[in-house]
Design a protein around this motif. Structure first.
Motif, PDB file in Angstrom:
ATOM      1  N   PRO A  78      65.994  30.415  26.059  1.00 52.07           N
ATOM      2  CA  PRO A  78      66.397  29.168  25.314  1.00 52.07           C
ATOM      3  C   PRO A  78      66.684  27.843  25.908  1.00 52.07           C
ATOM      4  CG  PRO A  78      67.736  31.293  24.513  1.00 52.07           C
ATOM      5  CD  PRO A  78      67.116  31.266  25.818  1.00 52.07           C
ATOM      6  N   ALA A  79      67.380  28.093  27.235  1.00 54.12           N
ATOM      7  CA  ALA A  79      67.729  27.038  28.072  1.00 54.12           C
ATOM      8  C   ALA A  79      66.698  26.361  28.994  1.00 54.12           C
ATOM      9  CB  ALA A  79      69.169  27.257  28.620  1.00 54.12           C
ATOM     10  N   MET A  80      65.983  27.224  29.569  1.00 51.79           N
ATOM     11  CA  MET A  80      64.974  26.835  30.536  1.00 51.79           C
ATOM     12  C   MET A  80      63.542  26.774  30.226  1.00 51.79           C
ATOM     13  SD  MET A  80      66.583  28.820  34.125  1.00 51.79           S
ATOM     14  CE  MET A  80      66.814  30.445  33.196  1.00 51.79           C
ATOM     15  N   HIS A  81      62.914  26.027  30.704  1.00 57.48           N
ATOM     16  CA  HIS A  81      61.589  25.762  30.708  1.00 57.48           C
ATOM     17  C   HIS A  81      60.796  26.856  31.408  1.00 57.48           C
ATOM     18  CE1 HIS A  81      57.505  24.534  29.842  1.00 57.48           C
ATOM     19  NE2 HIS A  81      57.103  24.351  30.842  1.00 57.48           N
ATOM     20  N   LEU A  82      60.428  28.060  31.032  1.00 58.68           N
ATOM     21  CA  LEU A  82      59.764  29.151  32.020  1.00 58.68           C
ATOM     22  C   LEU A  82      58.479  29.271  31.743  1.00 58.68           C
ATOM     23  CD1 LEU A  82      62.616  31.865  31.598  1.00 58.68           C
ATOM     24  CD2 LEU A  82      62.076  30.142  33.391  1.00 58.68           C
ATOM     25  N   GLN A  83      57.512  29.338  32.872  1.00 61.77           N
ATOM     26  CA  GLN A  83      56.158  29.770  32.536  1.00 61.77           C
ATOM     27  C   GLN A  83      55.857  31.208  32.903  1.00 61.77           C
ATOM     28  OE1 GLN A  83      53.239  27.224  34.432  1.00 61.77           O
ATOM     29  NE2 GLN A  83      51.668  28.690  34.136  1.00 61.77           N
ATOM     30  N   THR A  84      55.566  32.145  31.940  1.00 62.29           N
ATOM     31  CA  THR A  84      55.331  33.420  32.303  1.00 62.29           C
ATOM     32  C   THR A  84      54.428  33.436  33.454  1.00 62.29           C
ATOM     33  OG1 THR A  84      56.017  34.319  30.161  1.00 62.29           O
ATOM     34  CG2 THR A  84      54.707  35.634  31.500  1.00 62.29           C
ATOM     35  N   PRO A  85      54.475  34.442  34.476  1.00 62.98           N
ATOM     36  CA  PRO A  85      53.494  34.435  35.571  1.00 62.98           C
ATOM     37  C   PRO A  85      52.164  35.162  34.731  1.00 62.98           C
ATOM     38  CG  PRO A  85      55.523  35.160  36.467  1.00 62.98           C
ATOM     39  CD  PRO A  85      55.917  34.863  34.809  1.00 62.98           C
ATOM     40  N   PRO A  86      51.077  34.689  35.304  1.00 65.52           N
ATOM     41  CA  PRO A  86      49.886  35.339  34.487  1.00 65.52           C
ATOM     42  C   PRO A  86      49.800  36.776  34.852  1.00 65.52           C
ATOM     43  CG  PRO A  86      49.391  34.020  36.403  1.00 65.52           C
ATOM     44  CD  PRO A  86      50.799  33.751  36.243  1.00 65.52           C
ATOM     45  N   SER A  87      49.525  37.444  33.844  1.00 67.18           N
ATOM     46  CA  SER A  87      49.070  38.788  34.039  1.00 67.18           C
ATOM     47  C   SER A  87      47.776  39.408  33.157  1.00 67.18           C
ATOM     48  CB  SER A  87      50.280  39.834  33.524  1.00 67.18           C
ATOM     49  OG  SER A  87      50.420  39.537  31.925  1.00 67.18           O
ATOM     50  N   ARG A  88      46.935  40.301  33.533  1.00 66.88           N
ATOM     51  CA  ARG A  88      45.752  40.685  32.991  1.00 66.88           C
ATOM     52  C   ARG A  88      45.909  41.605  31.934  1.00 66.88           C
ATOM     53  NH1 ARG A  88      42.186  42.021  37.526  1.00 66.88           N
ATOM     54  NH2 ARG A  88      42.334  44.134  36.893  1.00 66.88           N
ATOM     55  N   ALA A  89      45.984  41.126  30.643  1.00 66.44           N
ATOM     56  CA  ALA A  89      46.055  42.199  29.653  1.00 66.44           C
ATOM     57  C   ALA A  89      44.964  42.801  29.370  1.00 66.44           C
ATOM     58  CB  ALA A  89      46.634  41.508  28.276  1.00 66.44           C
ATOM     59  N   ASN A  90      43.683  42.512  29.522  1.00 62.29           N
ATOM     60  CA  ASN A  90      42.440  42.735  29.450  1.00 62.29           C
ATOM     61  C   ASN A  90      41.808  43.108  30.749  1.00 62.29           C
ATOM     62  OD1 ASN A  90      39.921  43.468  28.776  1.00 62.29           O
ATOM     63  ND2 ASN A  90      39.245  41.648  27.840  1.00 62.29           N
ATOM     64  N   PRO A  91      41.761  44.203  31.159  1.00 67.84           N
ATOM     65  CA  PRO A  91      41.237  44.840  32.306  1.00 67.84           C
ATOM     66  C   PRO A  91      39.857  44.169  32.744  1.00 67.84           C
ATOM     67  CG  PRO A  91      42.036  46.660  31.187  1.00 67.84           C
ATOM     68  CD  PRO A  91      42.237  45.532  30.175  1.00 67.84           C
ATOM     69  N   ALA A  92      39.027  43.856  31.640  1.00 67.63           N
ATOM     70  CA  ALA A  92      37.668  43.392  31.877  1.00 67.63           C
ATOM     71  C   ALA A  92      37.827  41.870  32.102  1.00 67.63           C
ATOM     72  CB  ALA A  92      36.932  43.576  30.743  1.00 67.63           C
ATOM     73  N   ASP A  93      38.899  41.164  31.951  1.00 67.43           N
ATOM     74  CA  ASP A  93      38.882  39.720  32.380  1.00 67.43           C
ATOM     75  C   ASP A  93      39.675  39.595  33.552  1.00 67.43           C
ATOM     76  OD1 ASP A  93      39.220  37.096  32.180  1.00 67.43           O
ATOM     77  OD2 ASP A  93      40.854  36.907  30.666  1.00 67.43           O
ATOM     78  N   SER A  94      38.535  39.460  34.459  1.00 61.09           N
ATOM     79  CA  SER A  94      39.015  39.324  35.956  1.00 61.09           C
ATOM     80  C   SER A  94      39.394  37.761  36.310  1.00 61.09           C
ATOM     81  CB  SER A  94      37.777  39.988  36.808  1.00 61.09           C
ATOM     82  OG  SER A  94      36.562  39.149  36.561  1.00 61.09           O
ATOM     83  N   SER A  95      39.422  37.114  35.516  1.00 63.55           N
ATOM     84  CA  SER A  95      39.633  35.652  35.790  1.00 63.55           C
ATOM     85  C   SER A  95      41.221  35.527  35.793  1.00 63.55           C
ATOM     86  CB  SER A  95      38.909  34.540  34.730  1.00 63.55           C
ATOM     87  OG  SER A  95      39.405  34.852  33.385  1.00 63.55           O
ATOM     88  N   VAL A  96      42.037  36.134  35.172  1.00 70.68           N
ATOM     89  CA  VAL A  96      43.247  36.158  35.046  1.00 70.68           C
ATOM     90  C   VAL A  96      44.115  36.775  35.915  1.00 70.68           C
ATOM     91  CG1 VAL A  96      45.324  36.373  33.425  1.00 70.68           C
ATOM     92  CG2 VAL A  96      42.988  35.974  32.400  1.00 70.68           C
ATOM     93  N   PRO A  97      44.815  36.045  36.857  1.00 66.75           N
ATOM     94  CA  PRO A  97      45.535  36.418  37.936  1.00 66.75           C
ATOM     95  C   PRO A  97      46.482  37.751  37.478  1.00 66.75           C
ATOM     96  CG  PRO A  97      45.777  34.438  37.963  1.00 66.75           C
ATOM     97  CD  PRO A  97      45.182  34.606  36.766  1.00 66.75           C
ATOM     98  N   VAL A  98      46.699  38.547  38.326  1.00 72.12           N
ATOM     99  CA  VAL A  98      47.651  39.553  38.177  1.00 72.12           C
ATOM    100  C   VAL A  98      48.735  39.665  39.145  1.00 72.12           C
ATOM    101  CG1 VAL A  98      48.029  42.291  38.231  1.00 72.12           C
ATOM    102  CG2 VAL A  98      45.829  41.297  37.482  1.00 72.12           C
ATOM    103  N   MET A  99      50.050  39.853  38.414  1.00 72.51           N
ATOM    104  CA  MET A  99      51.309  39.663  39.340  1.00 72.51           C
ATOM    105  C   MET A  99      51.784  41.058  39.755  1.00 72.51           C
ATOM    106  SD  MET A  99      55.121  38.442  38.116  1.00 72.51           S
ATOM    107  CE  MET A  99      56.579  38.904  38.758  1.00 72.51           C
TER     108      MET A  99
END
Length: 268
Positions: free
Chosen positions: A179-200
């Motif tokens: 609620p207090a901080m502006h956070l950007q969730t580290p990108p994760s690949r929910a769809n294994p077929a989508d190789s354009s999204v980085p994985v943490m």
């Protein structure tokens, strides 16, 4: 991709060995430096951490939590008992948030439904809707200066299994909210077929939690602090990265040059 070994990785930042997999049903206490010991050392056991849900946490960390409200996790045909108790217990913990620095909530229902039925069974969809309501209540009640980390220890195949190395088993979502901080969730690949999204890497969560909790990074952690999750100016981020680099360098120095470790220590 079994629970005890993934929880160990999530708290130490280390890679479990192949032999560790065989001890999933009878987990021994963690001996490596870890977040829970760092919490006890910094805040004391009474103000350190509380765990609700899966009793694997008590096997791995039998003395580090100030309160254990845990339940057996190996009966996968018992779909809801443990989670129902968590739903009852969490309100009191959120009202008493000054008594802990870390609240671990490990729900079992999704895992057990997958094992007992499969990942696309109607019971799974219904339970995920129930968890939506649960998470909404947590967001509304959580302390304003807290960070909510939603993640999974492992994924699951369509058949409701895990333990292997397929994308469905090794990939899991990650969400950060405050609620207090502006956070950007580290990108994760929910769809294994989508190789354009980085994985943490799962190991990277350890230095991130150390940063949020203002603790030293566990000695043998191999995690890398994710820049996307730091809502701080560049100069502050650079200091945090330097701290992470120093920790990893000291570990590698100790690992590869054991006999000369005292000579190659670095000063912060």
């Amino acid at each position: 991709t079994v629970t005890a070994q993934r929880l160990k990785a999530l708290t130490t930042g280390t890679l479990p060995t192949f032999l560790d997999v065989g001890s999933n049903m009878h987990s021994a206490a963690v001996a490596e430096d870890n977040l829970l010991d760092q919490l006890v050392g910094h805040y004391g056991r009474e103000r350190g951490s509380v765990v609700l849900g899966d009793d694997t946490w008590r096997s791995l960390y039998p003395t580090q939590f100030s309160r254990y409200k845990v339940h057996p996790s190996l009966d996968t045909r018992d779909l809801y008992t443990a989670d129902r108790q968590v739903f009852q217990d969490i309100d009191a913990e959120l009202r008493n948030s000054s008594a802990w620095q870390l609240l671990v909530v490990h729900l079992l229902g999704v895992d057990h439904i997958g094992h007992t039925h499969h990942a696309h069974h109607p019971a799974m969809a219904a339970y995920l809707r129930r968890l939506d309501d649960f998470l909404q209540s947590v967001v509304l009640a959580m302390p304003k200066d807290a960070v909510l980390v939603i993640c999974s220890d492992h994924g699951m195949t369509d058949e409701g299994e895990h333990g292997g190395a397929s994308d469905l088993e090794t990939l899991a979502p990650l969400l950060l909210y405050s609620p207090a901080m502006h956070l950007q969730t580290p990108p994760s690949r929910a769809n294994p077929a989508d190789s354009s999204v980085p994985v943490m890497s799962q190991l990277d969560l350890v230095p991130l939690l150390s940063y949020y909790l203002q603790l030293p990074i566990p000695f043998s952690s191999l995690g890398v602090l994710p820049r996307q999750a730091l809502a701080v100016p560049a100069a502050r981020a650079l200091r945090e990265f330097s701290r992470n680099l120093l920790q990893v360098t000291q570990y590698l120095c100790a690992y590869f040059f054991r006999e000369q470790f005292d000579e190659c220590r670095l000063e912060n």
